[in-house]
Design a protein around this motif. Structure first.
Motif, PDB file in Angstrom:
ATOM      1  N   THR A 243      64.974   3.150  45.669  1.00 45.37           N
ATOM      2  CA  THR A 243      64.349   3.052  44.350  1.00 45.37           C
ATOM      3  C   THR A 243      63.365   1.877  44.304  1.00 45.37           C
ATOM      4  OG1 THR A 243      66.271   4.051  43.290  1.00 45.37           O
ATOM      5  CG2 THR A 243      64.795   2.790  41.878  1.00 45.37           C
ATOM      6  N   GLY A 244      63.739   0.758  44.883  1.00 49.05           N
ATOM      7  CA  GLY A 244      62.853  -0.403  44.938  1.00 49.05           C
ATOM      8  C   GLY A 244      61.570  -0.105  45.685  1.00 49.05           C
ATOM      9  N   PHE A 245      61.679   0.596  46.816  1.00 49.67           N
ATOM     10  CA  PHE A 245      60.488   0.957  47.574  1.00 49.67           C
ATOM     11  C   PHE A 245      59.636   1.967  46.810  1.00 49.67           C
ATOM     12  CE2 PHE A 245      62.471  -0.964  51.331  1.00 49.67           C
ATOM     13  CZ  PHE A 245      61.371  -1.598  51.875  1.00 49.67           C
ATOM     14  N   GLU A 246      60.270   2.863  46.065  1.00 48.39           N
ATOM     15  CA  GLU A 246      59.510   3.817  45.260  1.00 48.39           C
ATOM     16  C   GLU A 246      58.716   3.087  44.170  1.00 48.39           C
ATOM     17  OE1 GLU A 246      62.270   7.793  45.866  1.00 48.39           O
ATOM     18  OE2 GLU A 246      62.617   6.525  44.107  1.00 48.39           O
ATOM     19  N   LYS A 247      59.308   2.065  43.563  1.00 54.08           N
ATOM     20  CA  LYS A 247      58.590   1.270  42.554  1.00 54.08           C
ATOM     21  C   LYS A 247      57.433   0.503  43.193  1.00 54.08           C
ATOM     22  CE  LYS A 247      62.451   0.776  39.372  1.00 54.08           C
ATOM     23  NZ  LYS A 247      63.408  -0.156  38.746  1.00 54.08           N
ATOM     24  N   THR A 248      57.673  -0.064  44.370  1.00 54.86           N
ATOM     25  CA  THR A 248      56.603  -0.750  45.094  1.00 54.86           C
ATOM     26  C   THR A 248      55.487   0.235  45.425  1.00 54.86           C
ATOM     27  OG1 THR A 248      58.160  -2.333  46.033  1.00 54.86           O
ATOM     28  CG2 THR A 248      56.057  -2.053  47.200  1.00 54.86           C
ATOM     29  N   SER A 249      55.888   1.432  45.819  1.00 53.90           N
ATOM     30  CA  SER A 249      54.933   2.477  46.146  1.00 53.90           C
ATOM     31  C   SER A 249      54.055   2.821  44.944  1.00 53.90           C
ATOM     32  CB  SER A 249      55.688   3.716  46.634  1.00 53.90           C
ATOM     33  OG  SER A 249      54.817   4.774  46.886  1.00 53.90           O
ATOM     34  N   LEU A 250      54.643   2.848  43.748  1.00 55.98           N
ATOM     35  CA  LEU A 250      53.873   3.140  42.544  1.00 55.98           C
ATOM     36  C   LEU A 250      52.819   2.062  42.313  1.00 55.98           C
ATOM     37  CD1 LEU A 250      53.300   4.772  39.998  1.00 55.98           C
ATOM     38  CD2 LEU A 250      55.122   3.485  38.864  1.00 55.98           C
ATOM     39  N   MET A 251      53.183   0.803  42.544  1.00 59.04           N
ATOM     40  CA  MET A 251      52.216  -0.279  42.383  1.00 59.04           C
ATOM     41  C   MET A 251      51.077  -0.144  43.400  1.00 59.04           C
ATOM     42  SD  MET A 251      54.444  -3.636  41.413  1.00 59.04           S
ATOM     43  CE  MET A 251      55.911  -3.359  42.389  1.00 59.04           C
ATOM     44  N   ILE A 252      51.404   0.234  44.625  1.00 57.82           N
ATOM     45  CA  ILE A 252      50.379   0.445  45.655  1.00 57.82           C
ATOM     46  C   ILE A 252      49.464   1.592  45.237  1.00 57.82           C
ATOM     47  CG2 ILE A 252      49.974   1.208  48.031  1.00 57.82           C
ATOM     48  CD1 ILE A 252      52.585  -0.300  48.753  1.00 57.82           C
ATOM     49  N   LYS A 253      50.067   2.656  44.723  1.00 58.37           N
ATOM     50  CA  LYS A 253      49.283   3.818  44.299  1.00 58.37           C
ATOM     51  C   LYS A 253      48.302   3.431  43.191  1.00 58.37           C
ATOM     52  CE  LYS A 253      49.687   8.562  42.668  1.00 58.37           C
ATOM     53  NZ  LYS A 253      50.588   9.627  42.256  1.00 58.37           N
ATOM     54  N   LYS A 254      48.750   2.606  42.245  1.00 59.19           N
ATOM     55  CA  LYS A 254      47.857   2.164  41.166  1.00 59.19           C
ATOM     56  C   LYS A 254      46.705   1.341  41.717  1.00 59.19           C
ATOM     57  CE  LYS A 254      51.265   2.164  37.452  1.00 59.19           C
ATOM     58  NZ  LYS A 254      52.068   1.349  36.529  1.00 59.19           N
ATOM     59  N   GLY A 255      46.979   0.551  42.757  1.00 58.56           N
ATOM     60  CA  GLY A 255      45.939  -0.291  43.340  1.00 58.56           C
ATOM     61  C   GLY A 255      44.998   0.454  44.274  1.00 58.56           C
ATOM     62  N   LEU A 256      45.544   1.361  45.074  1.00 51.31           N
ATOM     63  CA  LEU A 256      44.735   2.038  46.086  1.00 51.31           C
ATOM     64  C   LEU A 256      44.250   3.422  45.668  1.00 51.31           C
ATOM     65  CD1 LEU A 256      46.741   1.255  49.352  1.00 51.31           C
ATOM     66  CD2 LEU A 256      44.688   0.124  48.500  1.00 51.31           C
ATOM     67  N   GLY A 257      44.989   4.031  44.746  1.00 53.35           N
ATOM     68  CA  GLY A 257      44.604   5.393  44.383  1.00 53.35           C
ATOM     69  C   GLY A 257      45.148   6.382  45.394  1.00 53.35           C
ATOM     70  N   GLY A 258      44.569   7.100  46.053  1.00 51.19           N
ATOM     71  CA  GLY A 258      44.804   8.151  47.033  1.00 51.19           C
ATOM     72  C   GLY A 258      46.103   8.216  47.808  1.00 51.19           C
ATOM     73  N   GLN A 259      46.029   8.887  48.890  1.00 55.19           N
ATOM     74  CA  GLN A 259      47.176   9.173  49.746  1.00 55.19           C
ATOM     75  C   GLN A 259      47.502   7.969  50.633  1.00 55.19           C
ATOM     76  OE1 GLN A 259      48.804  12.243  49.631  1.00 55.19           O
ATOM     77  NE2 GLN A 259      47.507  12.575  47.863  1.00 55.19           N
ATOM     78  N   TYR A 260      48.782   7.683  50.770  1.00 56.71           N
ATOM     79  CA  TYR A 260      49.227   6.585  51.625  1.00 56.71           C
ATOM     80  C   TYR A 260      50.710   6.783  51.918  1.00 56.71           C
ATOM     81  CZ  TYR A 260      51.647   5.025  47.590  1.00 56.71           C
ATOM     82  OH  TYR A 260      52.497   4.999  46.535  1.00 56.71           O
ATOM     83  N   GLN A 261      51.216   6.040  52.870  1.00 57.44           N
ATOM     84  CA  GLN A 261      52.643   6.025  53.192  1.00 57.44           C
ATOM     85  C   GLN A 261      53.085   4.591  53.390  1.00 57.44           C
ATOM     86  OE1 GLN A 261      53.520   8.391  56.607  1.00 57.44           O
ATOM     87  NE2 GLN A 261      53.314  10.313  55.507  1.00 57.44           N
ATOM     88  N   LEU A 262      54.272   4.290  52.916  1.00 62.20           N
ATOM     89  CA  LEU A 262      54.906   2.997  53.114  1.00 62.20           C
ATOM     90  C   LEU A 262      56.113   3.277  54.014  1.00 62.20           C
ATOM     91  CD1 LEU A 262      55.231  -0.002  52.318  1.00 62.20           C
ATOM     92  CD2 LEU A 262      56.521   0.783  50.326  1.00 62.20           C
ATOM     93  N   ARG A 263      56.157   2.648  55.185  1.00 59.54           N
ATOM     94  CA  ARG A 263      57.235   2.917  56.138  1.00 59.54           C
ATOM     95  C   ARG A 263      58.001   1.652  56.477  1.00 59.54           C
ATOM     96  NH1 ARG A 263      54.991   7.103  60.654  1.00 59.54           N
ATOM     97  NH2 ARG A 263      54.870   8.864  59.229  1.00 59.54           N
ATOM     98  N   VAL A 264      59.310   1.816  56.629  1.00 58.03           N
ATOM     99  CA  VAL A 264      60.170   0.767  57.166  1.00 58.03           C
ATOM    100  C   VAL A 264      60.535   1.241  58.563  1.00 58.03           C
ATOM    101  CG1 VAL A 264      62.340  -0.477  56.924  1.00 58.03           C
ATOM    102  CG2 VAL A 264      61.055   0.193  54.878  1.00 58.03           C
TER     103      VAL A 264
END
Length: 66
Positions: free
Chosen positions: A21-42
């Motif tokens: 859930t924490g990574f999903e929230k971080t992902s939302l912040m990245i999406k707001k900043g970058l817009g488009g398609q991306y992946q966050l991987r551990v």
């Protein structure tokens, strides 16, 4: 993470769902900043390079713990 990977049944004890859930929230912040398609991987390097969690566009796509 290495311990959890070796003992996936301990995911509840280590609150893996909250980590996702924490990574999903971080992902939302990245999406707001970058817009488009991306992946966050551990990624773990023990014993070889392997993705243990992938979050894309605010949604978990892969988790080694089911």
């Amino acid at each position: 993470m290495t311990y959890l990977k070796a003992h996936p049944k301990q995911a509840r004890q280590y609150k893996w769902s909250k980590i996702i859930t924490g990574f999903e929230k971080t992902s939302l912040m990245i999406k707001k900043g970058l817009g488009g398609q991306y992946q966050l991987r551990v990624i773990t390097y023990t014993p070889r390079r392997q993705s243990i969690l992938t979050v894309a566009n605010r949604h978990s796509r892969h988790s080694f713990v089911k």
